[in-house]
Design an enzyme around this catalytic site. Structure first.
Site, short mmCIF file in Angstrom:
data_model
loop_
_atom_site.label_atom_id
_atom_site.label_comp_id
_atom_site.label_asym_id
_atom_site.label_seq_id
_atom_site.Cartn_x
_atom_site.Cartn_y
_atom_site.Cartn_z
CE1 TYR A 157 -24.45 40.91 38.52
CE2 TYR A 157 -23.87 41.13 40.91
CZ TYR A 157 -24.55 40.48 40.02
OH TYR A 157 -25.66 39.90 40.26
CE LYS B 270 -27.79 42.10 39.21
NZ LYS B 270 -29.10 41.54 38.47
#
Length: 267
Positions: A157, A161
């Site tokens: 993640y 991002k």
């Protein structure tokens, strides 16, 4: 609460990840401010539910954000409905939590496919339409405080991002000559279905709230308000930037995996 402004009046928008949480709130806020919105989700029922809940000419669109043909068709559907594409918001995302040594390649790939490749594929289709139609336009990507703030168990993640932020900065450079701005919103912990289990656990919730100076999670509407600002002429001189909406949490150390891991449910 309905926004008391019509600063997006007459503009047309496409929002991915519109079926729930932040994406759905963004659809509502853009409509509140006068935009016509295509609500895109991979789940047809969720896309339809968002469009029907909003009303005011909102239309559902079904597509996989990481599929080039799907996103090309989705943009075409939005343009067919509204005539042009002035605002694109890429909010589709998924999460996963596992330590680096325990992360399956399939889990890594799934997170990157949706959170990073999905933004690339979506932005590409959106930008091509915006260039072809001419005039000013804006793309707003949903990043995360985890683009800058590492968290144990969040390798996929955080990497995705961080990639969203840099992808947006490159796009801002390349698209500026066409009058297209590209910006991002970086939410902190937000009260959405994706984090409902975490927030329901007292240990995990307290770990996060202790780390947030404003002492509450964000509401999806908090993120939607930031997106509406970036999409409007109030942000006409803003491009290549990320606006963090996190209650001050990114000034602190991210909660440890042990402190935020929800405890096992009672037998």
């Amino acid at each position: 609460m309905t926004a008391q402004t019509t600063r997006l009046q007459g503009r047309s928008a496409l929002v991915t990840g519109a079926g729930s949480g932040i994406g759905r709130a963004i659809c509502g806020r853009l409509c509140d401010e006068g935009a016509r919105v295509a609500c895109l989700d991979r789940d047809a029922a969720a896309a339809k539910a968002t469009a029907e809940a909003i009303g005011r000419g909102a239309v559902p669109v079904v597509a996989d954000v990481a599929n080039t043909a799907d996103m090309r068709r989705a943009v075409e559907e939005a343009v067919a409905a509204f005539g042009r594409l002035d605002i694109a918001v890429n909010a589709a995302g998924v999460g996963a939590s596992a330590r680096l040594v325990d992360t399956a390649l399939e889990t890594w790939q799934r997170v990157l496919d949706v959170c990073l490749t999905g933004v690339f594929v979506s932005s590409q289709a959106q930008a091509r339409q915006m260039i072809a139609q001419g005039g000013t336009a804006v793309i707003v990507n949903i990043a995360s405080t985890n683009a800058q703030q590492p968290g144990e168990g969040l390798a996929a993640y955080c990497a995705a991002k961080a990639g969203v932020e840099m992808l947006g900065r490159v796009a801002a450079l390349e698209l500026a000559p066409h009058g297209i701005r590209v910006a991002a919103v970086g939410p902190g912990l937000t009260d959405t279905p994706m984090v409902a289990r975490l927030l329901a656990d007292p240990v995990a919730r307290d770990a996060f709230l202790d780390n947030i100076p404003l002492k509450r999670p964000a509401r999806p509407e908090d993120i939607a308000a930031a997106v509406a600002y970036l999409a409007s002429d109030d942000a006409a001189y803003v491009t290549g930037q990320t606006l963090y909406v996190d209650g001050g949490a990114s000034m602190q150390r991210y909660p440890s995996l042990a402190a935020r891991k929800p405890s096992a449910p009672a037998a």
